[in-house]
Design an enzyme around this catalytic site. Structure first.
Site, PDB file in Angstrom:
ATOM      1  N   CYS A 111     -23.673  -3.227 -14.604  1.00 42.84           N
ATOM      2  CA  CYS A 111     -24.565  -4.283 -15.083  1.00 42.84           C
ATOM      3  C   CYS A 111     -24.010  -5.666 -14.736  1.00 42.84           C
ATOM      4  CB  CYS A 111     -24.854  -4.119 -16.572  1.00 42.84           C
ATOM      5  SG  CYS A 111     -26.293  -5.084 -17.112  1.00 42.84           S
ATOM      6  N   HIS A 216     -26.870   1.168 -17.061  1.00 43.84           N
ATOM      7  CA  HIS A 216     -25.738   1.450 -17.951  1.00 43.84           C
ATOM      8  C   HIS A 216     -25.478   2.956 -18.031  1.00 43.84           C
ATOM      9  CE1 HIS A 216     -24.798  -2.493 -19.753  1.00 43.84           C
ATOM     10  NE2 HIS A 216     -26.073  -2.768 -19.509  1.00 43.84           N
ATOM     11  N   GLU A 218     -22.880   4.502 -18.850  1.00 46.93           N
ATOM     12  CA  GLU A 218     -22.074   4.892 -20.019  1.00 46.93           C
ATOM     13  C   GLU A 218     -22.958   5.306 -21.194  1.00 46.93           C
ATOM     14  OE1 GLU A 218     -23.131   0.684 -20.919  1.00 46.93           O
ATOM     15  OE2 GLU A 218     -22.580   1.788 -19.099  1.00 46.93           O
TER      16      GLU A 218
END
Length: 239
Positions: A111, A216, A218
């Site tokens: 990001c 993202h 994660e």
């Protein structure tokens, strides 16, 4: 087998006394840990003169999401929506990216990190997508939306490292950003786009591992193709 140490930069927030406090959503460190690495947080206050020494002890670097990069850093006009600019973080991450590339250390940028990779290598950003890029996609999903919400699709260029790692040529991704790459740095290869043409991923050819993604992973690492990205940096860091 030795677990690779992955340095992760952090952001800042004000505590209840108005003092700066290091801040990082736990999902980043958890993703590195779950992939077999040892997450090590790097504060904004780390002395730039000692970064080379730090990097020698790290096996890879993760540049995560966060607030906006100062537009002056890449020669663009500011915008009323630009927020949470931390000059110390900008300077730290620029220096860390330069050193990681110079030393061929694995580098994964997410990001804001993806944007900083581009800026560090001479590229520019849209400072506010809704005003500067024609699209019907809501890239800046509100905080009320779950981080795991799959907002749109990205198309991944075949014969790229990203396609090889994710094992697909298209994927649904989450999305929480109001800025994006405008002009990609000359050294970077663009490897994925949203359906509206916005750049969603880049990589540095010939580098051991240097990938930036606008979404993202994660937050959606339980989806195989996104979890593969963290496994890949750990695998690169072991070599």
């Amino acid at each position: 087998m030795k677990c690779p140490m992955i340095g992760i930069t952090v952001s800042q927030k004000k505590d209840s006394h108005g003092l700066n406090a290091a801040y990082l959503p736990s999902a980043y460190a958890a993703a590195i840990r779950d992939a077999g690495g040892l997450p090590v947080l790097i504060p904004n206050e780390f002395p730039l003169a000692d970064l080379k020494q730090l990097l020698e002890s790290m096996d890879g670097i993760l540049i995560p999401g966060g607030g906006d990069i100062d537009p002056a850093f890449y020669g663009e006009e500011t915008h009323p929506t630009v927020a949470n600019v931390i000059p110390e973080r900008d300077a730290l991450e620029k220096a860390l990216i330069d050193l990681a590339i110079e030393s061929d250390k694995p580098l994964f940028c997410i990001c804001r990190g993806h944007q900083m990779l581009n800026v560090a290598l001479g590229g520019t950003l849209y400072t506010h997508i809704p005003d500067q890029f024609k699209t019907k996609i809501r890239h800046d999903q509100p905080s009320s939306v779950s981080p795991s919400n799959l907002a749109h699709e990205v198309v991944i260029s075949p014969d790229t490292r990203l396609a090889s790692i994710m094992e697909c040529n298209a994927a649904r991704v989450n999305s929480r950003h109001h800025q994006a790459i405008k002009e990609p740095a000359a050294r970077l290869a663009v490897t994925a786009y949203a359906s509206d043409g916005l750049i969603e991923a880049v990589e540095l050819p010939q580098h051991r591992f240097c990938i930036g993604v606008q979404w993202h992973p994660e937050g959606i690492r339980d989806i195989r193709e996104h979890g593969n990205l963290f496994a890949a940096i750990i695998a690169a860091a072991r070599r």
